[in-house]
Every structure is written in C-alpha cells, then in structure tokens.
Design an enzyme around this catalytic site. Structure first.
Site, mmCIF file in Angstrom:
data_model
loop_
_atom_site.group_PDB
_atom_site.id
_atom_site.type_symbol
_atom_site.label_atom_id
_atom_site.label_comp_id
_atom_site.label_asym_id
_atom_site.label_seq_id
_atom_site.Cartn_x
_atom_site.Cartn_y
_atom_site.Cartn_z
ATOM 1 N N GLN A 4 46.126 41.589 36.376
ATOM 2 C CA GLN A 4 46.727 42.397 35.297
ATOM 3 C C GLN A 4 48.183 42.741 35.567
ATOM 4 O OE1 GLN A 4 43.398 45.534 34.177
ATOM 5 N NE2 GLN A 4 43.101 44.644 36.178
ATOM 6 N N ARG A 5 48.587 42.671 36.817
ATOM 7 C CA ARG A 5 49.974 43.038 37.144
ATOM 8 C C ARG A 5 50.884 41.822 37.283
ATOM 9 N NH1 ARG A 5 49.331 47.600 41.300
ATOM 10 N NH2 ARG A 5 50.650 46.326 42.613
ATOM 11 N N ASP A 35 49.529 51.336 33.866
ATOM 12 C CA ASP A 35 48.486 52.295 33.474
ATOM 13 C C ASP A 35 48.861 53.125 32.241
ATOM 14 O OD1 ASP A 35 47.146 51.417 35.701
ATOM 15 O OD2 ASP A 35 47.661 53.147 36.942
ATOM 16 N N GLY A 80 56.901 53.416 51.097
ATOM 17 C CA GLY A 80 58.269 53.662 51.588
ATOM 18 C C GLY A 80 58.836 55.001 51.177
ATOM 19 N N GLY A 140 43.277 51.204 36.194
ATOM 20 C CA GLY A 140 43.306 52.510 35.560
ATOM 21 C C GLY A 140 42.556 53.478 36.460
ATOM 22 N N ARG A 141 43.266 53.897 37.490
ATOM 23 C CA ARG A 141 42.691 54.761 38.525
ATOM 24 C C ARG A 141 42.377 56.144 37.976
ATOM 25 N NH1 ARG A 141 47.029 54.071 42.875
ATOM 26 N NH2 ARG A 141 48.075 54.776 41.006
ATOM 27 N N ARG A 175 26.296 40.668 35.700
ATOM 28 C CA ARG A 175 27.345 40.120 36.560
ATOM 29 C C ARG A 175 28.590 40.995 36.439
ATOM 30 N NH1 ARG A 175 23.669 37.536 38.087
ATOM 31 N NH2 ARG A 175 23.496 35.285 38.407
ATOM 32 N N GLY A 220 54.944 58.387 41.346
ATOM 33 C CA GLY A 220 55.249 58.711 42.737
ATOM 34 C C GLY A 220 56.723 58.478 43.042
HETATM 35 O O1 F6P Z 1 49.285 52.287 39.161
HETATM 36 C C1 F6P Z 1 49.178 50.944 38.907
HETATM 37 C C2 F6P Z 1 47.989 50.352 39.605
HETATM 38 O O2 F6P Z 1 47.926 49.013 39.204
HETATM 39 C C3 F6P Z 1 46.657 51.061 39.380
HETATM 40 O O3 F6P Z 1 46.064 50.782 38.142
HETATM 41 C C4 F6P Z 1 45.870 50.591 40.564
HETATM 42 O O4 F6P Z 1 44.865 51.500 40.895
HETATM 43 C C5 F6P Z 1 46.900 50.541 41.650
HETATM 44 O O5 F6P Z 1 48.141 50.361 41.020
HETATM 45 C C6 F6P Z 1 46.657 49.430 42.653
HETATM 46 O O6 F6P Z 1 47.624 49.515 43.640
HETATM 47 P P1 F6P Z 1 47.778 48.477 44.845
HETATM 48 O O7 F6P Z 1 48.641 47.370 44.350
HETATM 49 O O8 F6P Z 1 48.423 49.263 45.913
HETATM 50 O O9 F6P Z 1 46.410 47.988 45.181
#
Ligand code: F6P
Length: 360
Positions: A284-285, A137, A76, A180-181, A276, A113
């Site tokens: 994690q979120r 992150d 957005g 962790g991108r 595996r 962002g």
């Molecule tokens: O920046 C937080 C994050 O969880 C990153 O670690 C991950 O790469 C990205 O967001 C995943 O985003 P989306 O929810 O758009 O897949």
C-alpha cells in the site's frame, strides 16, 4: 535564501512529487539554494553529513516515482537518538549543523511524529521549520486529506477485486488486512469501493459472532463467500462489549499475530467456513502515486515555498475545502482524525449491507 528539505517517518506515494514541486518553484521563481538532507534528520547528524544540492534537473522524472529520493527513517528522532546505552538528546547538535550549513530553515515532510519533532526543533532549538504532512493513513485532523491516502486506497481496492474472484471460486471467507494502526480510513473507503461484505475498524470494537452471522446469512442467500476487510488496528470487543484499552492494543495485536489473524480466528469459532488471510502490508505504500496524490503533493510543495517566502515559519501546509493554506504546527500536531461513530461513510456502508461488527 538557503533551505534544507527532508522526508521523515514512513514513506508515502507522492513524497517525490512534493520535493520536485518545491525545488522547481523555489529555484526557478526565487533563486534559492535547496539542500536535500538524506534519511530524515540523520543527514545533518552523521559525520560526514549527507546533504545534496537539489536542482530542477535532479528532480526530473520524480513526479510519478514512489518512495523518496532523499531516503527516510522512523528511527531518527534528534530528541531521543537511539544508542546502545539508551536514548540521548542530539537536538543541539542538529541546531549547530543547521547553522554551520547556513540553512535559513528546514522544510520537513512527514507524518504526525515528524511534525511533532519539527515543532519542538523550532520551539526548543530555534530552527525555523515549515511542515508538509504525509501519511497514507489520512489521520491528521489538521488537513482534510494527505497525499498517499488515495494511492493506498486504490491498492487495497484492487486487492479486493482480485480476492473477490478467488473467494467466489472457492466459497471462502477471505480476510484482507490493510494498514491503519489507529484510524480505519483506508479500510472504510477501500472496503466500500471494493464491495467488501464486512469492514472492521480500530474505532469500532467488533463482535465476531455478528460477523459470523453475516457470513452464514450470505450462505443462506446463495452467496457462499464473504470478503472481510480488517484495519491493522481493529480488535474484537471484550466480553462486556468494551474496547481493548489503548495502552494494551499494541500488545494484544502482537500476541494475536496481527488484526487479520485475530479476526479470522475469532470469526471461525462461530462459523464453519473455509477462511484465508491476505495481509496487504507495504504494497500500500509502494509504487507510483495515483493522479489525485500527484496533484495534492504538487500543490503542497508549491504551498511550502509560499509559506517560506512569506516568512511563515512554524506552519504546516494543509488543504481545507479544496484550498491549500498554512496552519500553525502547534495546532496541526495536537489532534488526529479518527473515523467518527456518526460517519456518513459508515451509514452509506450499512445502507448497502456492509457489516461493521457492531449494532448501530
Ligand atoms: O503510518 C503509516 C503506516 O503505514 C501505518 O499504517 C503502519 O502501521 C505503519 O506505517 C507501518 O510502519 P513501518 O513501515 O515502520 O512498518
């Protein structure tokens, strides 16, 4: 005073705790009107607008609730609003909506962002903003830590504990891919806390042969199982030992099926062990923020009110040496925090035998 509040970008445990703290303090102590904007900036750009008056009552039960009651999106950007014909700039419309709704400013809770968008809105469209940083992150340089990070670390550590028993039972090499991108903080902290044998980070291009040697060494030492934590941005070094160029990382990860897949395939070429992969992903979120994150989020929400009350628009809340203050958004958006090569945590990991896929 009439202030809008919104959450932008990916969610993180603790967003609701920030909203709750902001609303309670702003209304009870200052008597402001607080207007929740739904789904990041979208709530101000859609017709009809999606706004809701926030009250302490509407924030009841939010402290421990994961996600964000205001909704969020990472698609957005008002400066590059996606349309079938390509992106268009709707920031002017946003400024008009803010004026029509008689908002004195916006409190924007988001990651790097979203902070960059907020800063542009203030600079280019004159919309007063205060930022509140979030990201699991923990890669924003302007703040020592962000809420959501510890909850993600605890989730990944718990996953490692669980994988430990099954890896040990089957004598397997178990790969755990964590988020962790760009930066490997979750992998590093959870890896050490969860007793990983190998940790692979975006900051350290790794040699799969070294990882395989660690697996083989463990077998020789009577430990025929291995736990490997892979950050989702970690890649093997190129044959000359160099890193995959930044611009090519995304494509390389996509082509390879993700960092965990790539690592498992690469290591399996050198060692004959059953392997595996577990991709932890958005677990994690989700869910409740841990106590540390509830506390930090509450402190950030309160500090955001203090910044607005002091007229310090254009700043972002941050914590530094356990003191919550404001930092100019221009500064806050200028740099990210990566795991440094001389990180004490890496040295600690190496001291207890963890392999990072590269010689010191
Ligand atoms: O920046 C937080 C994050 O969880 C990153 O670690 C991950 O790469 C990205 O967001 C995943 O985003 P989306 O929810 O758009 O897949």
């Amino acid at each position: 005073m009439r202030v809008g509040i919104l959450t932008g970008g990916g969610d993180a445990p603790g967003l609701n705790a920030v909203i709750r703290a902001f609303v309670k303090y702003a209304i009870v102590s200052y008597g402001w009107d607080v207007i929740g904007v739904e789904d990041a900036f979208n709530g101000l750009l859609e017709s009809p607008r999606r706004l809701r008056a926030m009250t302490p009552r509407s924030c009841q039960g939010l402290l421990h609730r994961g996600g964000t009651v205001l909704g969020t999106t990472n698609h957005g950007d008002p400066f590059a609003w996606s349309t079938p014909a390509g992106p268009i700039d709707r920031s002017g419309e946003l400024a008009s909506a803010v004026a029509e709704e008689e908002l004195d400013g916006l409190v924007v809770i988001g990651g790097d962002g979203t902070m960059r968008i907020a800063w542009r809105l203030m600079q280019e469209r004159g919309i007063p903003v205060v930022g509140v940083p979030k990201t699991i992150d923990n890669d924003l340089a302007a703040t020592d830590v962000t809420f959501g990070f510890q909850s993600a670390v605890d989730c990944a550590t718990d996953a490692l504990d669980r994988l430990h028993t099954t890896a040990e039972s089957h004598d397997r090499v178990m790969f755990l891919e964590v988020m962790g991108r760009d930066a490997g903080h979750i992998a590093l902290v959870a890896g050490i806390s969860g007793g990983a044998d190998v940790i692979l980070l975006p900051e350290i291009p790794y040699d799969p042969a070294r990882v395989a040697e660690k697996v083989a060494r463990r077998v020789r030492n009577g430990r025929p199982f291995t736990l490997v934590v892979v950050a989702e941005g970690a890649l093997p070094a190129r044959p000359d030992g160099s890193a995959v160029p930044a611009g090519e990382v995304k494509q390389a990860l996509k082509d390879g099926g993700g960092a965990g897949q790539i690592a498992m395939r690469a290591v399996s070429r050198y060692v004959d062990a059953e392997a595996r992969l577990c991709v932890l992903g958005h677990l994690q979120r989700g869910g409740s923020p841990v106590a540390v994150d509830r506390l930090l989020a509450t402190r950030f929400g309160v500090a955001a009110v203090d910044l607005v009350a002091a007229g310090r628009w254009g700043e972002m809340v941050r914590i530094h040496h356990d003191v919550v203050t404001g930092v100019p958004l221009a500064e806050a958006t200028s740099s990210m925090r990566f795991v440094p090569a001389d990180s004490q945590l890496i040295a600690t990991g190496r001291a207890v035998g963890i392999e990072f896929g590269r010689a010191v």
